[in-house]
Design an enzyme around this catalytic site. Structure first.
Site, PDB file in Angstrom:
ATOM      1  N   GLN A  10       0.821  -1.216   0.000  1.00  0.00           N
ATOM      2  CA  GLN A  10       0.000   0.000   0.000  1.00  0.00           C
ATOM      3  C   GLN A  10       0.855   1.266   0.000  1.00  0.00           C
ATOM      4  O   GLN A  10       0.648   2.177  -0.812  1.00  0.00           O
ATOM      5  CB  GLN A  10      -0.908   0.019   1.233  1.00  0.00           C
ATOM      6  CG  GLN A  10      -1.918  -1.093   1.295  1.00  0.00           C
ATOM      7  CD  GLN A  10      -2.809  -0.934   2.508  1.00  0.00           C
ATOM      8  OE1 GLN A  10      -3.775  -0.170   2.502  1.00  0.00           O
ATOM      9  NE2 GLN A  10      -2.478  -1.631   3.586  1.00  0.00           N
ATOM     10  N   ASP A  35      14.270  -8.964  -1.616  1.00  0.00           N
ATOM     11  CA  ASP A  35      13.629  -9.887  -0.684  1.00  0.00           C
ATOM     12  C   ASP A  35      14.460  -9.955   0.601  1.00  0.00           C
ATOM     13  O   ASP A  35      15.612 -10.396   0.579  1.00  0.00           O
ATOM     14  CB  ASP A  35      13.534 -11.272  -1.326  1.00  0.00           C
ATOM     15  CG  ASP A  35      12.734 -12.267  -0.501  1.00  0.00           C
ATOM     16  OD1 ASP A  35      12.510 -12.016   0.702  1.00  0.00           O
ATOM     17  OD2 ASP A  35      12.345 -13.312  -1.057  1.00  0.00           O
ATOM     18  N   THR A  61       3.631  -8.160   7.478  1.00  0.00           N
ATOM     19  CA  THR A  61       2.508  -7.530   8.177  1.00  0.00           C
ATOM     20  C   THR A  61       1.375  -8.496   8.531  1.00  0.00           C
ATOM     21  O   THR A  61       0.343  -8.054   9.038  1.00  0.00           O
ATOM     22  CB  THR A  61       1.932  -6.383   7.331  1.00  0.00           C
ATOM     23  OG1 THR A  61       1.510  -6.895   6.060  1.00  0.00           O
ATOM     24  CG2 THR A  61       2.972  -5.293   7.109  1.00  0.00           C
ATOM     25  N   THR A 100       5.435   0.383  13.492  1.00  0.00           N
ATOM     26  CA  THR A 100       4.029   0.133  13.791  1.00  0.00           C
ATOM     27  C   THR A 100       3.643   0.467  15.224  1.00  0.00           C
ATOM     28  O   THR A 100       4.491   0.464  16.133  1.00  0.00           O
ATOM     29  CB  THR A 100       3.709  -1.356  13.528  1.00  0.00           C
ATOM     30  OG1 THR A 100       2.358  -1.653  13.896  1.00  0.00           O
ATOM     31  CG2 THR A 100       4.626  -2.252  14.355  1.00  0.00           C
ATOM     32  N   TYR A 124       4.743 -10.337  15.653  1.00  0.00           N
ATOM     33  CA  TYR A 124       4.820  -9.230  14.693  1.00  0.00           C
ATOM     34  C   TYR A 124       5.342  -7.967  15.372  1.00  0.00           C
ATOM     35  O   TYR A 124       6.319  -7.357  14.938  1.00  0.00           O
ATOM     36  CB  TYR A 124       3.440  -8.969  14.078  1.00  0.00           C
ATOM     37  CG  TYR A 124       3.339  -7.639  13.361  1.00  0.00           C
ATOM     38  CD1 TYR A 124       4.040  -7.411  12.172  1.00  0.00           C
ATOM     39  CD2 TYR A 124       2.551  -6.605  13.868  1.00  0.00           C
ATOM     40  CE1 TYR A 124       3.957  -6.186  11.523  1.00  0.00           C
ATOM     41  CE2 TYR A 124       2.463  -5.392  13.226  1.00  0.00           C
ATOM     42  CZ  TYR A 124       3.170  -5.184  12.050  1.00  0.00           C
ATOM     43  OH  TYR A 124       3.087  -3.968  11.417  1.00  0.00           O
ATOM     44  N   TRP A 149      -2.972   1.280  11.350  1.00  0.00           N
ATOM     45  CA  TRP A 149      -4.252   1.105  10.661  1.00  0.00           C
ATOM     46  C   TRP A 149      -4.198   1.648   9.232  1.00  0.00           C
ATOM     47  O   TRP A 149      -5.073   2.385   8.789  1.00  0.00           O
ATOM     48  CB  TRP A 149      -5.376   1.790  11.448  1.00  0.00           C
ATOM     49  CG  TRP A 149      -5.642   1.248  12.811  1.00  0.00           C
ATOM     50  CD1 TRP A 149      -4.775   0.540  13.605  1.00  0.00           C
ATOM     51  CD2 TRP A 149      -6.842   1.372  13.584  1.00  0.00           C
ATOM     52  NE1 TRP A 149      -5.358   0.236  14.807  1.00  0.00           N
ATOM     53  CE2 TRP A 149      -6.621   0.723  14.828  1.00  0.00           C
ATOM     54  CE3 TRP A 149      -8.065   1.972  13.357  1.00  0.00           C
ATOM     55  CZ2 TRP A 149      -7.595   0.654  15.816  1.00  0.00           C
ATOM     56  CZ3 TRP A 149      -9.046   1.920  14.341  1.00  0.00           C
ATOM     57  CH2 TRP A 149      -8.809   1.260  15.549  1.00  0.00           C
TER      58      TRP A 149
END
Length: 293
Positions: A10, A35, A61, A100, A124, A149
């Protein structure tokens, strides 16, 4: 030359679109050419691009899957970004890394400051926290942006999931006791590029190094977010399902989510003069784009 990793995600997509519109030289990389689980691809991508700035938008994620896929999560969120930071350190160029809200346990009861102790509740969040610490243990010109979010009209995210579910079911049950702030990927991309512009204008300053919080302004719950999504869809003539509030206990997951992961973004404004829009402001356009897909 800006090197953007995670081009298919995104944020990577949003950054690529904006850099293209600005006619800014950039290289966007993604798997398999880049990668984190194949360290040699990092060096090759870096050497091919010869960047003056790296923006790391690549990450693992899948929050629940990380519990059983720990090696991949560590490679993508900790050891891989560390290796990329070291390449930037050796080249003496800035490194912007995205982290995050899941580095926190959500128990503070107020928006988190960058200086608050971390306490991830799952693999995570732990790998993202470990990545932050490892990067800051180098002497790289590193800026770490914690966000939360994230959603857009591209890729998998909560907004797309809600709209797809709403097309199939007349009633949806959505958690109403987890608090945070939706962040449009495009708004986050704009903020990152504003930081890049500031660095270019002033040159690197030692005071820039460190962690910042970067989310949309305001706050809501997942239920509130879903309700707002369907309110906007209804304005476009689409039938909206009933959105029923439920508790976290009613929707168990392998990983405990933070109950309140609101982030205080004052520092970002003070240092870079950057603040993201109120979360509802960008939502209508993204919902419109999602309804057309």
């Amino acid at each position: 030359m800006i090197l953007v990793t995670g081009a298919s995600g995104q944020l990577g997509d949003a950054l690529s679109r904006r850099l293209t519109a600005r006619d800014t030289p950039f290289t966007a990389v993604q798997r398999p050419a880049f990668d984190f689980e194949k360290p040699e691809t990092l060096t090759t991508s870096f050497e091919d691009a010869r960047p003056t700035l790296v923006i790391n938008a690549a990450a693992y994620t899948a929050v629940d899957k990380a519990e059983t896929d720990q090696a991949a999560a560590k490679a993508c969120n900790h050891t891989g970004p560390l290796a990329l930071a070291k390449l930037c350190e050796a080249a003496d160029i800035p490194f912007i890394h995205v982290s995050t809200d899941y580095v926190f346990d959500g128990d503070k009861g107020a928006p988190y400051l960058e200086s608050d102790p971390t306490g991830p509740t799952g693999v995570y969040g732990a790998t993202k926290r470990d990545g932050e610490e490892a990067i800051l243990a180098t002497s790289a010109k590193a800026i770490i942006l914690r966000t939360a979010w994230v959603y857009s009209a591209h890729g998998k995210n909560f907004a797309r999931t809600m709209i797809n579910a709403g097309r199939k079911m007349p009633v949806l049950r959505v958690v109403a006791d987890q608090h945070g702030t939706p962040t449009a990927a495009g708004d986050l991309a704009d903020a990152i590029l504003a930081i890049a512009d500031k660095i270019e204008a002033t040159g690197w300053q030692a005071a820039y190094r460190g962690i910042y919080h970067a989310t949309g302004s305001g706050e809501t719950t997942w239920h509130g977010f879903a309700t707002a999504i369907f309110e906007n869809a209804a304005k476009l003539g689409y039938p909206a399902p009933e959105v029923q509030p439920i508790s976290t206990a009613d929707w168990p997951t392998p990983t405990r989510r933070p109950s309140d992961s609101r982030l205080d973004c004052t520092k970002l404004k003070q240092v870079f003069g950057v603040s993201l829009p109120e979360w509802r402001a960008t939502l209508p356009l993204i919902v419109s784009d999602l309804m057309d897909t």
